[in-house]
Structure formats: structure tokens, C-alpha cells
Enzyme design. Sequence first.
Site, PDB file in Angstrom:
ATOM      1  CD  GLU A  16      -2.904  -1.050   2.430  1.00 36.84           C
ATOM      2  OE1 GLU A  16      -2.954  -0.003   3.100  1.00 36.84           O
ATOM      3  OE2 GLU A  16      -3.626  -2.022   2.666  1.00 36.84           O
ATOM      4  CD  GLU A  42      -3.667  -5.662   4.165  1.00 44.81           C
ATOM      5  OE1 GLU A  42      -4.487  -4.809   4.581  1.00 44.81           O
ATOM      6  OE2 GLU A  42      -2.437  -5.497   4.211  1.00 44.81           O
TER       7      GLU A  42
HETATM    8  O1  IFM Z   1      -4.089  -2.767   9.296  1.00 50.00           O
HETATM    9  C1  IFM Z   1      -4.069  -2.301   7.989  1.00 50.00           C
HETATM   10  C2  IFM Z   1      -2.909  -2.918   7.229  1.00 50.00           C
HETATM   11  O2  IFM Z   1      -1.693  -2.681   7.846  1.00 50.00           O
HETATM   12  C3  IFM Z   1      -2.854  -2.364   5.834  1.00 50.00           C
HETATM   13  N1  IFM Z   1      -4.120  -2.440   5.173  1.00 50.00           N
HETATM   14  C4  IFM Z   1      -5.286  -1.977   5.886  1.00 50.00           C
HETATM   15  C5  IFM Z   1      -5.343  -2.613   7.257  1.00 50.00           C
HETATM   16  C6  IFM Z   1      -6.593  -2.121   8.018  1.00 50.00           C
HETATM   17  O3  IFM Z   1      -6.536  -0.742   8.167  1.00 50.00           O
END
Ligand code: IFM
Length: 457
Positions: free
Chosen positions: A171, A359
Amino acid sequence: MNDPRILAGRFPGDFVFGVATAAFQIEGAAKMDGRKPSIWDAFSNMPGRVYGRHNGDVACDHYNRLEEDLDLIQSLGVSAYRFSIAWPRIIPEGTGPVNEKGLDFYDRLVDGLKARGIKAFATLYHWDLPLMLAGDGGWTARQTAYAYQRYAKTVIARLGDRLDAVATFNEPWCSVWLSHLYGIHAPGECNMDAALHALHFTNLAHGLGVAAIRAERPQLATGLVLNAHSIHAGSDGEADQAAAARAFDFHNGVFFGPVFKGDYPESFLSALGARMPAIEPGDMETISQPLDWWGLNYYTPMRVSHDPAEGAEFPATVPAPPVAEIRTDIGWEVFAPALGDLIRKLNADYALPACYITENGACYNMGVENGAVDDRPRLDYIAEHLGVTADLIREGYPMRGYFAWSLMDNFEWAEGYRMRFGIVHVDYETQLRTIKKSGKWYAELAGAFRKGRHRAA
Ligand code: IFM
């Protein structure tokens, strides 16, 4: 409802079901075995930055509970684990000496996964920049990209033979815009010029990292994880539609464009290009080397309207209200169709390789009652988004896997420990792990899938 066996039957035999975490969010042991501080250690120790001034000193104590946590992952029956490697454990000062003890920890982690038959998906950078590099400008300095390249080479030389996949960055939207423009994440800057420098040097570091990985291990599946935004205009009006297009370029195009097309978006360049650092000859070629895969982290849509304020800075948008009524405990709108819209739009705009949902998950903060955690809304959220993923596969999109965020509750950055995303509950006083209802359901899904039509890897 949400029968895991029926859902499992909708995925092809080689689909990967996994769970994900990140080093700073779970490891703790902040001063052990030669680790030095990252920008997140410094940031979380400053008043007013992180809820309750929580920090990563202990977190889930994963560093000291590695075997127990690997057993936990195995007990969920998933076939892959996505984790990140902490740069401040490997090269604690960013440049300079390599810390063998840091590499030893990830050796044990990867070997422990292999011994349990679980695939290792490593991420090289999930926001924990060695603090010493901040003294030279952190991500706003070009030399940080070269420091990152050396770090990537060091990790892959040691672990690359046993990794199943590696991502250069997690990210970059967060480590660029959220960290240098919106000031929410470390180092907490609110400055467009700084952010534009961080943007280009992060993109460059990604490309240099790909080159370093390929030089060490040409066969290792190399990718990048992006939290692409599913952007929806607040209305059908022309101004809002144009605002959504600008937002797409600003939030997605500045990463997808360089990596998958070799260029920054035109609208972005004409608005902000003059404030970017020099793009040196060869930079865009370095950034746009072909990837084996990419990862999408998706949680919620972004809704925007045109910002009518005079002189509003690009992309000149304001938030538009949510459409769906359901929100998670962190306030994020739940709207699964946006995941499908996003994959379709990105594949229409760019020539993308295979995709993993690296994710996806939801923040619900219910606790343990009588030894159990009833987090039905998280289960529903995951099931719904997996349903959309199965639809995309049916439509022919190359969706190869899904990682639930997160294996366990952890340090949720500026929100500290008060926001919980785990499918396993963590009691931070005792470090007791309790598999939630969603975790049991996910294990059933992974089990039904594996026993059903899963091809040997
Ligand atoms: O916890 C975070 C993660 O580190 C990166 N993506 C989003 C998640 C939730 O905010």
C-alpha cells in the site's frame, strides 16, 4: 446462510486461501536481537499521534511466540501466510551493518511455514522505515530508494530460496499520501511537495527492488500490493464525474500508471508535475518492469464530489456520503459490489498480471464472552467479498487467492489496539489467542476447499 462448503465449491482447485499480518503490527520485541527503531516507533511515542499513545513495543508478542502462532495458522487449515519483514531488524540503521539475528528470525518463520506445508508470501516493506533514514529525508530522499534496494537484495539472498512470492511494497498509497500529505501515518507530514517526492522515490524503490529480487532469484514470483480505491462519483453530474476521474488518477493512477504503463497520469502531471522531483533517465523503465502478480487490498469504496472551493488543490474533491447503511466499527462503509467494479475498471485500464486479494476484512471490536467471540458481521463481510471474488473468476478475471486481514487482532496504526480486524481475538494483557466465529468459519471454508478439489501445489 453463508455455507462455507457451498462457497468453497465456487473456487478453482489452485486458488489460495490465506491469512495476512504485518511485522510492526504483531511482532513486538521492539528492542530485541539488534532491532533499532522505525519511524513508527518514534511516531507512536509522540503525544497525539496514535490513539492512547499505544505503540508496537509488545504488540501481539509474535516475535516470542512464533511457533505457537505458526501452529495457530496451521490450525486454520489455510494454504498460505502473508507476512512482512521488518527492515529495522535486517539493516537496523537503514544503511550499514546487516543484523544476522534479524534474518535468523525470518529464517525460522519461513522454515516453520514450510514444515507445516504453508506457502510463504513475504512483503518487504509494510511502513516500518528505519528511523535513521528519516534523518536524511526518509522517503522524500532519492537515496532511500537505493537503501531499500540493498535491503531487498539482502533479504532475498537469504530467504528467496524458500519464499513462494514476494511483494516489494504494501500500500504505497498509505506510505505516500497518508504519511506525507494527510499526516495520519508516520512521519505525519502534511505537505504536497514532500508527498510528491515520496511518491516518485517509492515508485523508484519498487522498481529497484524488483531488479534486486530478480538478480538474486529470477524465478521468484514478484509483485506489488496496492490498496487501489474503488472510486464512485457522488452524483451523475458532470462536475462530480470529472472529480471522480481526477480522484482515480490521484489515488490509483500515480501507482498503476508508472508500474503498468511506464507513465504518470496526464491530469496529475499537468496539475502537479512541476512540483515533483526530477525524474531521471531510466527511472520510468526501472519502475515499469513486468510483474508476476499484483495484490489488491480492498476494504471500502471511496465516494467523492467536486470541491467547489477556489484554488482547491488537485484532485479537488470532497468526500461524498456513503450509499450503503452498514458500517464497520472503524466507520468504513460496507459495499462489496465496489470490489467487483474496481477489478473490472483496473483490468480495463491496465494490462495487469494475476491478482491476489492480499487483504480484505472488517473491523469489529466484540470481545470474548464465555470463551467465544461472536463476530457474525465479520463472517458475513468476508463471505460477501469472497462471493464477489468468485463472480470475478467466473467472468474470467485472473483472481488467484484471498488473504483474510487479519490473522489476529493487532496494532491498527493511528487507531492503536482499539480497532480489531483479527479472525482470532488477542487479549493484550495475557496474549491469549481465541479463534473467533469468523475464524472458525474461514477454517471450515479452507478445509472444505482443500478436501474438495484442491490440486497439489
Ligand atoms: O491494518 C491495515 C494494514 O496494515 C494495511 N491495510 C489496511 C489494514 C486495516 O486498516
